[in-house]
Motif scaffolding. Structure first.
Motif, PDB file in Angstrom:
ATOM      1  N   THR A 133      24.160  -7.567  23.986  1.00 46.18           N
ATOM      2  CA  THR A 133      24.987  -7.135  22.848  1.00 46.18           C
ATOM      3  C   THR A 133      25.596  -8.255  21.742  1.00 46.18           C
ATOM      4  O   THR A 133      26.189  -7.863  20.891  1.00 46.18           O
ATOM      5  CB  THR A 133      26.247  -6.363  23.511  1.00 46.18           C
ATOM      6  OG1 THR A 133      26.994  -6.984  24.058  1.00 46.18           O
ATOM      7  CG2 THR A 133      25.750  -5.075  24.413  1.00 46.18           C
ATOM      8  N   GLY A 134      25.686  -9.361  22.265  1.00 47.22           N
ATOM      9  CA  GLY A 134      26.407 -10.569  21.650  1.00 47.22           C
ATOM     10  C   GLY A 134      27.829 -10.517  21.844  1.00 47.22           C
ATOM     11  O   GLY A 134      28.489 -11.248  21.141  1.00 47.22           O
ATOM     12  N   GLY A 186      25.384   1.397  29.444  1.00 48.59           N
ATOM     13  CA  GLY A 186      26.518   1.284  28.777  1.00 48.59           C
ATOM     14  C   GLY A 186      26.405   1.233  27.471  1.00 48.59           C
ATOM     15  O   GLY A 186      27.330   1.618  26.504  1.00 48.59           O
ATOM     16  N   ARG A 187      25.470   0.650  26.854  1.00 51.08           N
ATOM     17  CA  ARG A 187      25.133   0.699  25.576  1.00 51.08           C
ATOM     18  C   ARG A 187      24.857   2.002  24.869  1.00 51.08           C
ATOM     19  O   ARG A 187      25.398   2.508  23.865  1.00 51.08           O
ATOM     20  CB  ARG A 187      24.026  -0.330  25.227  1.00 51.08           C
ATOM     21  CG  ARG A 187      23.793  -0.560  23.438  1.00 51.08           C
ATOM     22  CD  ARG A 187      22.690  -1.697  23.448  1.00 51.08           C
ATOM     23  NE  ARG A 187      21.433  -0.915  23.689  1.00 51.08           N
ATOM     24  CZ  ARG A 187      20.681  -0.084  22.889  1.00 51.08           C
ATOM     25  NH1 ARG A 187      21.317   0.104  21.698  1.00 51.08           N
ATOM     26  NH2 ARG A 187      19.589   0.544  23.305  1.00 51.08           N
ATOM     27  N   LEU A 188      23.732   2.556  25.531  1.00 57.45           N
ATOM     28  CA  LEU A 188      23.610   3.971  25.285  1.00 57.45           C
ATOM     29  C   LEU A 188      24.823   4.858  25.298  1.00 57.45           C
ATOM     30  O   LEU A 188      24.768   5.849  24.525  1.00 57.45           O
ATOM     31  CB  LEU A 188      22.241   4.604  26.144  1.00 57.45           C
ATOM     32  CG  LEU A 188      20.959   3.938  25.865  1.00 57.45           C
ATOM     33  CD1 LEU A 188      20.026   4.250  26.608  1.00 57.45           C
ATOM     34  CD2 LEU A 188      20.457   4.112  24.425  1.00 57.45           C
ATOM     35  N   ILE A 256      31.682  -2.723  28.481  1.00 55.01           N
ATOM     36  CA  ILE A 256      30.662  -2.954  29.733  1.00 55.01           C
ATOM     37  C   ILE A 256      31.456  -4.467  30.727  1.00 55.01           C
ATOM     38  O   ILE A 256      31.384  -4.274  31.871  1.00 55.01           O
ATOM     39  CB  ILE A 256      29.253  -3.522  29.366  1.00 55.01           C
ATOM     40  CG1 ILE A 256      28.546  -2.278  28.603  1.00 55.01           C
ATOM     41  CG2 ILE A 256      28.290  -3.905  30.660  1.00 55.01           C
ATOM     42  CD1 ILE A 256      27.277  -2.609  28.040  1.00 55.01           C
ATOM     43  N   PRO A 257      31.845  -5.519  29.892  1.00 53.67           N
ATOM     44  CA  PRO A 257      32.273  -6.422  30.850  1.00 53.67           C
ATOM     45  C   PRO A 257      33.456  -6.045  31.723  1.00 53.67           C
ATOM     46  O   PRO A 257      33.722  -6.585  32.806  1.00 53.67           O
ATOM     47  CB  PRO A 257      32.523  -7.625  29.770  1.00 53.67           C
ATOM     48  CG  PRO A 257      31.789  -7.251  28.620  1.00 53.67           C
ATOM     49  CD  PRO A 257      31.877  -5.708  28.556  1.00 53.67           C
ATOM     50  N   ARG A 258      34.549  -5.316  30.850  1.00 54.87           N
ATOM     51  CA  ARG A 258      35.775  -5.036  31.842  1.00 54.87           C
ATOM     52  C   ARG A 258      35.272  -4.038  32.846  1.00 54.87           C
ATOM     53  O   ARG A 258      35.895  -4.302  34.040  1.00 54.87           O
ATOM     54  CB  ARG A 258      36.815  -4.454  30.746  1.00 54.87           C
ATOM     55  CG  ARG A 258      37.930  -4.019  31.291  1.00 54.87           C
ATOM     56  CD  ARG A 258      39.312  -3.484  30.424  1.00 54.87           C
ATOM     57  NE  ARG A 258      39.560  -4.518  29.614  1.00 54.87           N
ATOM     58  CZ  ARG A 258      39.395  -4.737  28.306  1.00 54.87           C
ATOM     59  NH1 ARG A 258      38.889  -3.988  27.759  1.00 54.87           N
ATOM     60  NH2 ARG A 258      39.762  -6.026  27.750  1.00 54.87           N
TER      61      ARG A 258
END
Length: 303
Positions: A133-134, A186-188, A256-258
């Motif tokens: 995701t950057g 998570g992106r979707l 996503i990271p958290r």
């Protein structure tokens, strides 16, 4: 003046709404972690009745039937074509890859040793998310994530006597494919309802799951027991579908990271379930590790 007052009054409301949304997302992700913590003990139960290949294939079919029934009942439209590659990654990573690799590992490994996978999964997911995701979390986030992962890794390896087994190859491969599936899911989930992400991924895997289940059941013995049936139902409906529904909803809300760092508590929960359900034992180091992990989670949540 009226317009300015209205705009000023709406700011606190927006802040409160954002806070409530984050709290709800954190709760959803935590429910997902609690569900996942039972996966390894339930898999161990399932292996009492089914072979490794049969268990994975049947669980994917059962979960897909439940998910497909929900999609039909709610008359959900087919996913857009541009989402299909992402759904395929979720299916290959979360529906097929991770369950298959961890189930193979659990034939010769204890659930405590297998917890090494989920202990490292938050860090792996955060790295995968950053590459995909950057997004670049802060340095404090990374330090806390690495510290938490190191604490869990040291604890789980200590519980298994410090020896690496042949199952570790399966476990580390499972780590990579699951991180990819979590990241893509998570992106979707930011573009479509989270429950539809895992539901469509499960349905897309049916053409693979059904013939795999038929072949596996024909070649592996089945000895139905109470534990075996309960284990199958949990990994299929609890972990494979409902757990991922709330997990993806949580990731969409808090990132996503958290969300991935909440999984630092998963190995310790798994060890508790393993002791209660399977009779496995662990040392007094558990409370110390639990405190260290909770501190790391608190730091990542504020980073």
């Amino acid at each position: 003046m009226r317009t300015q007052s209205s705009a000023t009054g709406s700011a606190p409301i927006a802040v409160i709404a954002q806070h409530d949304q984050r709290a709800l997302g954190t709760g959803m992700a935590a429910l997902g972690v609690a569900s996942f913590s039972l996966t390894f003990p339930a898999t161990a139960w399932g292996l009492e009745s089914f072979g490794a290949w049969s268990l994975v294939a049947v669980r994917s079919v059962v979960a897909a039937l439940v998910a497909g029934g929900c999609l039909l009942a709610l008359r959900v439209r087919l996913p857009e074509r541009r989402h299909l590659p992402g759904l395929a990654v979720v299916g290959l990573g979360v529906v097929l890859g991770f369950p298959m690799l961890t189930t193979l590992a659990l034939r010769t490994s204890t659930t405590a040793h297998a917890a090494v996978v989920v202990g490292l999964l938050p860090l792996t997911t955060a790295v995968c998310s950053a590459l995909r995701t950057g997004h670049r979390p802060s340095r404090r986030f990374w330090l806390a994530a690495v510290a938490g992962a190191a604490a869990v890794l040291a604890f789980t390896i200590g519980q298994s006597g410090g020896a690496l087994t042949a199952a570790d190859g399966y476990l580390f491969a499972a780590l990579l494919v699951c991180a990819a599936g979590y990241t893509e899911g998570g992106r979707l989930a930011c573009r479509m309802p989270g429950w539809q992400v895992i539901a469509w991924a499960l349905v897309l895997c049916l053409p693979v799951g059904v013939p795999a289940a038929v072949v596996a059941l024909a070649h592996e013995p089945v000895r139905l027991t109470g534990h075996g049936v309960v284990g199958l139902l949990w990994v299929a409906v609890g972990s494979q579908f409902l757990g991922l529904v709330v997990w993806y909803r949580g990731m969409a809300a808090i990132g996503i990271p958290r969300a991935s760092q909440l999984q630092l508590a998963q190995p310790l929960l798994t060890l508790v379930w393993s002791a209660l359900l399977l009779g496995e034992h662990f040392t007094a180091a558990a409370p110390v590790t639990a405190v260290a992990v909770l501190v790391c989670i608190a730091v990542t949540q504020r980073s």
